[in-house]
Design an enzyme around this catalytic site. Structure first.
Site, PDB file in Angstrom:
ATOM      1  N   HIS A  66      37.343  34.380  45.699  1.00  0.00           N
ATOM      2  CA  HIS A  66      37.422  35.722  45.110  1.00  0.00           C
ATOM      3  C   HIS A  66      38.151  35.689  43.766  1.00  0.00           C
ATOM      4  O   HIS A  66      37.721  36.325  42.796  1.00  0.00           O
ATOM      5  CB  HIS A  66      38.182  36.667  46.043  1.00  0.00           C
ATOM      6  CG  HIS A  66      37.558  36.867  47.383  1.00  0.00           C
ATOM      7  ND1 HIS A  66      38.090  36.349  48.533  1.00  0.00           N
ATOM      8  CD2 HIS A  66      36.436  37.529  47.762  1.00  0.00           C
ATOM      9  CE1 HIS A  66      37.344  36.696  49.558  1.00  0.00           C
ATOM     10  NE2 HIS A  66      36.328  37.408  49.123  1.00  0.00           N
TER      11      HIS A  66
ATOM     12  N   GLN B 216      28.285  47.533  57.591  1.00  0.00           N
ATOM     13  CA  GLN B 216      27.621  46.232  57.651  1.00  0.00           C
ATOM     14  C   GLN B 216      28.028  45.413  58.871  1.00  0.00           C
ATOM     15  O   GLN B 216      27.643  44.253  58.996  1.00  0.00           O
ATOM     16  CB  GLN B 216      27.878  45.437  56.373  1.00  0.00           C
ATOM     17  CG  GLN B 216      29.311  44.986  56.152  1.00  0.00           C
ATOM     18  CD  GLN B 216      29.541  44.505  54.734  1.00  0.00           C
ATOM     19  OE1 GLN B 216      29.503  45.305  53.784  1.00  0.00           O
ATOM     20  NE2 GLN B 216      29.771  43.213  54.563  1.00  0.00           N
TER      21      GLN B 216
ATOM     22  N   LYS C  88      28.104  32.986  45.324  1.00  0.00           N
ATOM     23  CA  LYS C  88      26.869  32.371  45.812  1.00  0.00           C
ATOM     24  C   LYS C  88      26.953  31.924  47.265  1.00  0.00           C
ATOM     25  O   LYS C  88      25.924  31.601  47.858  1.00  0.00           O
ATOM     26  CB  LYS C  88      26.505  31.159  44.947  1.00  0.00           C
ATOM     27  CG  LYS C  88      25.724  31.475  43.694  1.00  0.00           C
ATOM     28  CD  LYS C  88      25.246  30.173  43.064  1.00  0.00           C
ATOM     29  CE  LYS C  88      24.416  30.415  41.835  1.00  0.00           C
ATOM     30  NZ  LYS C  88      23.937  29.130  41.257  1.00  0.00           N
TER      31      LYS C  88
ATOM     32  N   LEU D  62      34.920  28.053  51.111  1.00  0.00           N
ATOM     33  CA  LEU D  62      35.998  29.001  51.344  1.00  0.00           C
ATOM     34  C   LEU D  62      35.424  30.319  51.854  1.00  0.00           C
ATOM     35  O   LEU D  62      34.421  30.817  51.352  1.00  0.00           O
ATOM     36  CB  LEU D  62      36.790  29.235  50.060  1.00  0.00           C
ATOM     37  CG  LEU D  62      37.487  28.018  49.455  1.00  0.00           C
ATOM     38  CD1 LEU D  62      38.369  28.444  48.282  1.00  0.00           C
ATOM     39  CD2 LEU D  62      38.319  27.268  50.494  1.00  0.00           C
TER      40      LEU D  62
END
Length: 283
Positions: A33, A57, A149, A185
Protein backbone atom coordinates in the site's frame (compact mmCIF):
# COMPACT_ATOMS: atom_id res chain seq x y z
CA UNK A 1 -1.93 15.31 7.21
CA UNK A 2 -5.67 15.52 7.80
CA UNK A 3 -7.91 12.60 8.80
CA UNK A 4 -11.56 13.06 7.84
CA UNK A 5 -14.59 10.83 8.23
CA UNK A 6 -17.43 12.42 6.26
CA UNK A 7 -17.81 13.11 2.57
CA UNK A 8 -18.38 16.81 3.30
CA UNK A 9 -15.13 17.01 5.29
CA UNK A 10 -13.25 15.26 2.50
CA UNK A 11 -14.54 17.61 -0.17
CA UNK A 12 -13.69 20.61 2.00
CA UNK A 13 -10.09 19.38 2.31
CA UNK A 14 -9.87 18.83 -1.45
CA UNK A 15 -11.32 22.18 -2.48
CA UNK A 16 -8.77 24.18 -4.41
CA UNK A 17 -7.05 21.13 -5.86
CA UNK A 18 -7.47 19.92 -9.43
CA UNK A 19 -5.85 16.47 -9.69
CA UNK A 20 -6.07 14.18 -6.66
CA UNK A 21 -3.85 11.12 -6.49
CA UNK A 22 -5.98 8.52 -4.72
CA UNK A 23 -5.09 5.18 -3.13
CA UNK A 24 -8.13 3.28 -1.83
CA UNK A 25 -7.45 0.65 0.86
CA UNK A 26 -9.21 -1.43 3.48
CA UNK A 27 -6.53 -0.62 6.04
CA UNK A 28 -4.14 -2.96 7.88
CA UNK A 29 -1.55 -1.46 5.57
CA UNK A 30 1.66 -3.09 4.42
CA UNK A 31 4.54 -1.97 2.22
CA UNK A 32 2.51 -2.70 -0.92
CA UNK A 33 0.00 0.00 0.00
CA UNK A 34 2.75 2.44 0.95
CA UNK A 35 4.51 1.81 -2.37
CA UNK A 36 1.28 2.77 -4.17
CA UNK A 37 1.10 6.03 -2.21
CA UNK A 38 4.68 6.87 -3.12
CA UNK A 39 4.08 6.06 -6.79
CA UNK A 40 0.83 8.01 -7.00
CA UNK A 41 1.99 11.09 -5.08
CA UNK A 42 4.00 12.77 -7.88
CA UNK A 43 1.10 12.31 -10.30
CA UNK A 44 -1.36 14.62 -8.53
CA UNK A 45 -1.50 17.90 -6.65
CA UNK A 46 -2.91 16.32 -3.47
CA UNK A 47 -2.53 12.75 -2.20
CA UNK A 48 -5.53 11.00 -0.69
CA UNK A 49 -5.91 7.52 0.76
CA UNK A 50 -9.11 5.92 1.99
CA UNK A 51 -9.41 3.33 4.74
CA UNK A 52 -12.74 1.52 4.65
CA UNK A 53 -13.59 -2.14 5.16
CA UNK A 54 -16.36 -2.54 2.60
CA UNK A 55 -19.12 -4.84 3.76
CA UNK A 56 -20.55 -5.12 0.24
CA UNK A 57 -17.63 -7.21 -1.04
CA UNK A 58 -17.74 -9.80 1.75
CA UNK A 59 -19.99 -12.86 1.69
CA UNK A 60 -21.75 -13.75 4.97
CA UNK A 61 -19.24 -16.54 5.72
CA UNK A 62 -16.16 -14.38 5.00
CA UNK A 63 -13.97 -12.33 7.32
CA UNK A 64 -15.68 -8.92 7.42
CA UNK A 65 -16.01 -8.87 11.22
CA UNK A 66 -12.50 -10.18 11.89
CA UNK A 67 -10.71 -8.09 9.24
CA UNK A 68 -8.05 -6.08 11.13
CA UNK A 69 -8.90 -2.43 11.83
CA UNK A 70 -5.65 -0.57 12.55
CA UNK A 71 -6.45 3.07 11.81
CA UNK A 72 -3.90 4.70 14.12
CA UNK A 73 -0.97 2.63 12.82
CA UNK A 74 -2.18 3.05 9.23
CA UNK A 75 -2.40 6.82 9.61
CA UNK A 76 1.18 6.97 10.88
CA UNK A 77 2.43 5.01 7.88
CA UNK A 78 0.47 7.13 5.43
CA UNK A 79 1.73 10.38 6.94
CA UNK A 80 5.32 9.12 6.70
CA UNK A 81 4.72 8.28 3.03
CA UNK A 82 3.59 11.82 2.25
CA UNK A 83 -0.17 11.36 2.19
CA UNK A 84 -2.07 14.64 2.61
CA UNK A 85 -5.58 13.44 3.44
CA UNK A 86 -6.87 10.18 4.92
CA UNK A 87 -10.55 9.49 4.30
CA UNK A 88 -11.69 7.02 6.96
CA UNK A 89 -15.47 6.95 6.74
CA UNK A 90 -17.63 5.00 9.11
CA UNK A 91 -20.20 2.77 7.50
CA UNK A 92 -22.93 5.33 8.21
CA UNK A 93 -20.84 8.00 6.45
CA UNK A 94 -20.41 6.10 3.20
CA UNK A 95 -23.68 4.18 3.31
CA UNK A 96 -26.13 6.41 5.25
CA UNK A 97 -28.94 4.29 3.84
CA UNK A 98 -28.96 0.82 2.25
CA UNK A 99 -26.95 0.90 -0.98
CA UNK A 100 -29.71 -0.33 -3.28
CA UNK A 101 -28.08 1.13 -6.41
CA UNK A 102 -25.08 -1.02 -7.27
CA UNK A 103 -22.60 -1.33 -10.12
CA UNK A 104 -22.79 -4.67 -11.91
CA UNK A 105 -19.61 -5.19 -13.96
CA UNK A 106 -19.57 -7.14 -17.21
CA UNK A 107 -19.96 -10.83 -16.45
CA UNK A 108 -17.26 -11.92 -18.91
CA UNK A 109 -14.73 -10.36 -16.55
CA UNK A 110 -16.44 -10.44 -13.17
CA UNK A 111 -17.96 -13.94 -13.04
CA UNK A 112 -14.72 -15.84 -13.66
CA UNK A 113 -11.84 -16.71 -11.31
CA UNK A 114 -12.37 -14.60 -8.16
CA UNK A 115 -15.91 -13.80 -9.21
CA UNK A 116 -16.73 -17.50 -9.62
CA UNK A 117 -15.48 -18.44 -6.17
CA UNK A 118 -16.73 -15.24 -4.50
CA UNK A 119 -20.12 -14.52 -6.10
CA UNK A 120 -21.05 -10.86 -5.91
CA UNK A 121 -17.51 -9.83 -4.94
CA UNK A 122 -16.94 -7.58 -7.93
CA UNK A 123 -20.37 -5.99 -7.57
CA UNK A 124 -19.32 -4.93 -4.09
CA UNK A 125 -15.91 -3.79 -5.28
CA UNK A 126 -17.26 -1.85 -8.26
CA UNK A 127 -19.94 -0.18 -6.17
CA UNK A 128 -17.58 1.04 -3.45
CA UNK A 129 -14.97 2.13 -5.99
CA UNK A 130 -17.54 4.17 -7.88
CA UNK A 131 -18.73 5.72 -4.63
CA UNK A 132 -15.19 6.53 -3.47
CA UNK A 133 -14.38 7.97 -6.89
CA UNK A 134 -17.47 10.18 -6.55
CA UNK A 135 -16.33 11.33 -3.11
CA UNK A 136 -12.75 12.11 -4.17
CA UNK A 137 -13.05 13.25 -7.78
CA UNK A 138 -16.40 15.08 -7.88
CA UNK A 139 -15.85 18.41 -9.63
CA UNK A 140 -12.26 17.57 -10.52
CA UNK A 141 -11.14 17.87 -14.15
CA UNK A 142 -8.89 14.83 -13.80
CA UNK A 143 -7.21 12.53 -11.31
CA UNK A 144 -5.26 9.34 -10.76
CA UNK A 145 -6.14 6.25 -8.70
CA UNK A 146 -3.66 3.54 -7.77
CA UNK A 147 -4.38 -0.16 -7.33
CA UNK A 148 -2.03 -3.08 -6.75
CA UNK A 149 -1.46 -5.76 -9.37
CA UNK A 150 -1.70 -8.46 -6.72
CA UNK A 151 -5.45 -8.05 -7.23
CA UNK A 152 -4.99 -8.46 -10.98
CA UNK A 153 -8.60 -9.10 -11.88
CA UNK A 154 -9.76 -6.21 -9.71
CA UNK A 155 -7.47 -3.82 -11.58
CA UNK A 156 -9.00 -4.97 -14.86
CA UNK A 157 -12.54 -4.52 -13.53
CA UNK A 158 -11.72 -0.98 -12.34
CA UNK A 159 -10.11 -0.09 -15.67
CA UNK A 160 -13.24 -1.27 -17.47
CA UNK A 161 -15.43 0.71 -15.06
CA UNK A 162 -13.47 3.91 -15.72
CA UNK A 163 -13.63 3.32 -19.46
CA UNK A 164 -17.35 2.50 -19.56
CA UNK A 165 -18.36 5.51 -17.46
CA UNK A 166 -15.91 7.89 -19.20
CA UNK A 167 -14.38 8.93 -15.90
CA UNK A 168 -11.42 11.35 -16.22
CA UNK A 169 -9.29 9.15 -13.98
CA UNK A 170 -5.95 7.56 -14.84
CA UNK A 171 -5.54 4.10 -13.31
CA UNK A 172 -2.07 3.31 -12.02
CA UNK A 173 -1.36 -0.41 -11.55
CA UNK A 174 1.45 -0.90 -9.05
CA UNK A 175 3.66 -3.98 -9.12
CA UNK A 176 3.10 -6.62 -6.46
CA UNK A 177 5.37 -6.14 -3.47
CA UNK A 178 6.87 -9.34 -2.07
CA UNK A 179 8.66 -10.55 1.02
CA UNK A 180 12.24 -11.74 0.59
CA UNK A 181 11.08 -15.34 0.07
CA UNK A 182 8.63 -14.31 -2.66
CA UNK A 183 5.34 -14.27 -0.76
CA UNK A 184 3.07 -11.51 -2.07
CA UNK A 185 2.40 -8.94 0.64
CA UNK A 186 -1.21 -9.05 1.79
CA UNK A 187 -3.18 -7.75 4.74
CA UNK A 188 -4.44 -11.29 5.27
CA UNK A 189 -0.90 -12.61 5.78
CA UNK A 190 -1.34 -11.53 9.40
CA UNK A 191 -3.79 -14.42 9.82
CA UNK A 192 -1.06 -17.01 9.13
CA UNK A 193 0.55 -19.01 11.91
CA UNK A 194 4.38 -19.19 11.88
CA UNK A 195 4.25 -22.61 10.21
CA UNK A 196 1.69 -21.42 7.66
CA UNK A 197 3.80 -18.36 6.94
CA UNK A 198 6.72 -20.61 6.00
CA UNK A 199 4.46 -22.70 3.76
CA UNK A 200 2.71 -19.72 2.17
CA UNK A 201 5.53 -19.03 -0.29
CA UNK A 202 4.64 -22.22 -2.13
CA UNK A 203 1.69 -20.49 -3.79
CA UNK A 204 3.98 -18.14 -5.71
CA UNK A 205 6.33 -21.05 -6.43
CA UNK A 206 3.45 -23.09 -7.84
CA UNK A 207 2.46 -20.20 -10.11
CA UNK A 208 6.02 -19.78 -11.30
CA UNK A 209 6.36 -23.51 -12.04
CA UNK A 210 3.06 -23.53 -13.94
CA UNK A 211 4.10 -20.49 -15.96
CA UNK A 212 7.46 -22.01 -16.83
CA UNK A 213 5.80 -25.26 -17.90
CA UNK A 214 3.33 -23.40 -20.10
CA UNK A 215 6.06 -21.33 -21.75
CA UNK A 216 8.32 -24.35 -22.26
CA UNK A 217 5.66 -26.33 -24.09
CA UNK A 218 5.90 -26.35 -27.87
CA UNK A 219 2.94 -26.07 -30.20
CA UNK A 220 -0.42 -25.96 -28.45
CA UNK A 221 0.16 -27.05 -24.85
CA UNK A 222 -2.43 -28.98 -22.85
CA UNK A 223 -2.99 -26.22 -20.33
CA UNK A 224 -5.78 -28.09 -18.59
CA UNK A 225 -3.39 -30.93 -17.80
CA UNK A 226 -0.67 -28.57 -16.60
CA UNK A 227 -3.13 -26.68 -14.41
CA UNK A 228 -4.50 -29.91 -12.97
CA UNK A 229 -1.00 -31.08 -12.09
CA UNK A 230 -0.28 -27.76 -10.37
CA UNK A 231 -3.51 -27.96 -8.37
CA UNK A 232 -2.77 -31.50 -7.27
CA UNK A 233 0.79 -30.64 -6.25
CA UNK A 234 -0.41 -27.77 -4.07
CA UNK A 235 -3.19 -29.89 -2.57
CA UNK A 236 -0.66 -32.53 -1.58
CA UNK A 237 1.04 -29.88 0.54
CA UNK A 238 -2.16 -29.37 2.51
CA UNK A 239 -3.61 -26.43 0.59
CA UNK A 240 -7.20 -26.18 -0.65
CA UNK A 241 -6.75 -24.52 -4.05
CA UNK A 242 -9.59 -22.79 -5.86
CA UNK A 243 -7.71 -22.25 -9.12
CA UNK A 244 -4.26 -22.14 -10.67
CA UNK A 245 -4.62 -21.08 -14.26
CA UNK A 246 -2.93 -19.50 -17.27
CA UNK A 247 -4.89 -16.67 -18.92
CA UNK A 248 -4.42 -13.95 -21.51
CA UNK A 249 -3.46 -10.64 -19.93
CA UNK A 250 -5.76 -8.74 -22.28
CA UNK A 251 -9.06 -10.21 -21.07
CA UNK A 252 -8.31 -13.12 -18.70
CA UNK A 253 -9.71 -15.56 -21.24
CA UNK A 254 -8.02 -18.96 -21.66
CA UNK A 255 -5.41 -18.73 -24.43
CA UNK A 256 -6.00 -20.63 -27.63
CA UNK A 257 -3.34 -22.12 -29.89
CA UNK A 258 0.39 -21.56 -29.59
CA UNK A 259 1.49 -19.33 -26.73
CA UNK A 260 4.80 -18.00 -28.05
CA UNK A 261 3.71 -14.41 -28.75
CA UNK A 262 0.77 -14.12 -26.36
CA UNK A 263 1.16 -11.98 -23.19
CA UNK A 264 -0.01 -14.24 -20.38
CA UNK A 265 -0.61 -14.14 -16.65
CA UNK A 266 -0.72 -17.07 -14.24
CA UNK A 267 -3.27 -16.57 -11.46
CA UNK A 268 -3.97 -18.57 -8.35
CA UNK A 269 -6.09 -18.64 -5.23
CA UNK A 270 -5.87 -21.20 -2.47
CA UNK A 271 -6.71 -21.62 1.18
CA UNK A 272 -3.97 -22.44 3.67
CA UNK A 273 -5.55 -23.32 6.99
CA UNK A 274 -8.23 -20.68 7.45
CA UNK A 275 -6.53 -18.07 5.27
CA UNK A 276 -7.31 -17.61 1.59
CA UNK A 277 -4.40 -16.19 -0.41
CA UNK A 278 -4.24 -14.96 -4.01
CA UNK A 279 -1.31 -14.20 -6.27
CA UNK A 280 -0.36 -13.86 -9.92
CA UNK A 281 2.68 -13.66 -12.16
CA UNK A 282 2.90 -12.17 -15.64
CA UNK A 283 4.81 -14.46 -17.99
Amino acid sequence: MHIVHTIAELRQQLSGFKRPAFVPTMGNLHEGHIALVRQARPLGDVTVSSIFVNRLQFAPHEDFDSYPRTLDADAERLEAAGCDVVFAPREKDLYPEPQTFKVHPATDLSDILEGHFRPGFFIGVSTVVMKLFSCVFAGMPTGVAAFGKKDYQQVMVVRRLVQQFALPIEILAGETQRAEDGLALSSRNSYLSPAERQEAVHLSRALRALGEAARAATGQPDLAALESQALQALARRGWKPDYLTVRRRADLAPPQGALADVPLVVLGAAKLGNTRLIDNLEI
